[in-house]
Design a protein around this motif. Structure first.
Motif: not given
Length: 547
Positions: A193-194, A203-208
């Protein structure tokens, strides 16, 4: 210029990486499913057929729904969400797997279909989500033409499945626990995914992604939620063949294979019989005049081999296919190789085929309650065993079945099969009544029938270090076999013969000096009882065969 083109051809696009990872994860989870389901439902052909069917159905449904919406919804962002959702569900399976299995057991299905709800609940959703990846990737592919794009994508996905199958089988399962293997596939989904989201991760995707990764790590580290039986786990591992655990409870040390107890040792008296069917191993000493060399097929905790080697001064060979079982027996069950005891890490049939030795006694102790290696049950195997026996040699088989009734089909088929090769066959049920139990089937090359009274007389005359009066009392020498097949290499329906035992009471008694009383269980409640009860591991030994 050619070098540049070559590097370009080898470089996978983000959709191709996504498809490759989904193939690795889906096939890896499919093999892992067998390890998670087997302790509760066994690993029969019905269980594996159900696993394969559920995974194919879930993938097909994912392919179908993904293909319908690929033209309007396919995007890297959507694939990122699918991989994170898959990883999150895998974290839930790791953490709540025991609870989910317990809930699935409650479905009232025929025994051969009993594992379907559990497989569907645990592995249907993540496999369904992974099914979306291939049609999305085909839509996003840079290949020209629908046929070329779809063919390339499915080829890459198949290569991923091959990698997942071999990596899980040959590397992950022998090295890691079930929880750790789940962690590997969960983190693979997060990493994919990353990668697909980069460089616009945000930041939002990284946080999830970080949250999901942390949940996976916490779930794997916790070992999952669920009530377990009491006892101190001394050692636990995954082997190429099964899950293995050594548990101490009081003075009793028990070896568990795939969640079922397979051997027990009194720590204060390592050669004592804990389960009351193991004294039957000594019956052949009353049925022949001379036993100098013995072969045990199946080792477990080596209760029988240890006692024969130490008390009778005979040469004992043991064929145990799982090297980890051998290592554990040496480390935790006081097994030492010596001039009288030699251990061979190979399958029983392979060992008999390759050895030039002959034996006075062959003890077949490689059956599980719900999994029987059919290659050790057939006429061809019995002929091979007979060839490796001396003129008055004896084959002793520890069969798990009922002595009569519908649940007796496997026992009577084995009796009939042995009778095709050996002139005399006897049986000794270890419990009263028609419950599922250990039945000791003894076949002799000597054609002279030995009566029950003669066995009693020999028991009184011969000093073999153990009184077998009670064991002889269960003597049987005739069985109805007209309604069961002779088992052959080209047709040995062992799984269907075992099927009627599901739902039947399965009883294993314990000897008086084991420190625990006889107990019993209902076989179709094994999974629920083992997961929900807080009873001791010693009492749980009534749920499966022990060596």
């Amino acid at each position: 210029m050619a070098s540049t083109l070559s590097r370009s051809a080898l470089r996978l696009s983000k959709p191709e990486v996504a498809v490759f990872s989904s193939g690795v994860a889906s096939m890896g989870l499919e093999i892992l499913a067998g390890r998670m389901i087997a302790p509760q439902f066994g690993s029969s052909i019905y269980t594996w057929g159900s696993i394969i069917g559920v995974f194919l159905a879930a993938l097909s449904l994912g392919y179908h729904h993904g293909g319908r919406h690929a033209d309007s919804q396919a995007s890297n962002d959507r694939m990122v969400k699918l991989f994170l959702a898959t990883a999150l569900y895998v974290a839930g399976v790791i953490f709540f797997g025991d609870v989910m299995l317990q809930a699935a057991v409650a479905f009232p299905l025929p025994s051969r279909f009993a594992s379907l709800p559990a497989i569907t609940l645990l592995f249907g959703p993540p496999t369904y989500l992974l099914g979306f990846i291939s049609p999305y990737a085909a839509e996003l592919s840079a290949k020209e033409g629908t046929g070329e794009a779809s063919g390339h994508v499915y080829a890459v996905g198949t290569v991923g499945s091959i990698v997942g199958a071999f990596a899980t089988t040959y590397f992950l399962i022998p090295s890691l626990s079930v929880e750790q293997i789940g962690l590997v596939f969960g983190l693979l989904s997060v990493a994919t995914a990353v990668y697909v989201a980069a460089p616009k991760l945000g930041r939002q995707r990284a946080g999830r992604s970080l949250v999901v990764a942390l949940l996976l790590v916490v779930a794997a580290a916790s070992g999952g939620v669920g009530l377990s039986a009491t006892g101190d786990t001394v050692y636990q591992t995954q082997t190429p063949y099964q899950e293995l655990e050594v548990v101490d409870s009081g003075d009793t040390r028990t070896l568990y294979l795939d969640g079922q107890p397979h051997s027990a040792m009194n720590v204060a008296d390592p050669t004592a019989h804990v389960f009351d069917y193991t004294p039957y191993f000594h019956l052949p000493l009353l049925m022949t005049d001379d036993v100098d060399r013995v072969l045990f097929i199946g080792g477990g905790g080596f209760t029988g081999p240890k006692r024969f080697a130490e008390e009778y001064d005979v040469e004992v060979d043991v064929a145990e296919i799982d090297p980890e079982v051998v290592d554990v027996a040496k480390r935790y069950f006081e097994v030492e190789e010596s001039e009288n005891l030699t251990i061979h890490t190979t399958g029983g049939r392979q060992f008999l085929r390759e050895t030039d030795e002959t034996y006075d006694l062959i003890v077949l102790d490689a059956y599980k309650k719900d999994k029987v290696p059919f290659q050790l049950t057939t006429v061809e195997f019995m002929e091979l065993a007979s060839d490796r026996l001396t003129e008055d040699g004896i084959l002793f088989a520890n069969v798990i079945s009922a002595p009569s009734g519908p649940a007796s089909q496997f026992y009577r088929a084995q009796y009939k099969t042995m009778s095709q090769v050996f002139p005399q066959v006897y049986s000794f049920p270890t419990q009263q009544g028609i419950v599922v139990q250990n039945i000791e089937v003894v076949a002799t090359k000597n054609g002279t029938r030995i009566s029950e009274s003669e066995l009693r007389a020999r028991n009184e005359r011969r000093d073999i270090g153990i009184d077998l009066t009670e064991e002889i009392a269960s003597y049987r020498n005739e069985e109805r076999t007209d309604d069961v097949p002779v088992l052959r290499d080209d047709r040995a329906p062992v799984d269907s013969l075992l099927d009627p035992m599901v739902g039947q009471r399965y009883v294993v008694g314990e000897t008086e000096n084991s420190g625990t009383a006889e107990s019993e269980t209902n076989a179709n409640e094994t999974a629920t009882a083992e997961a929900a009860s807080n009873e001791s591991r010693v009492a749980a030994a009534t749920r499966a065969t022990a060596r």
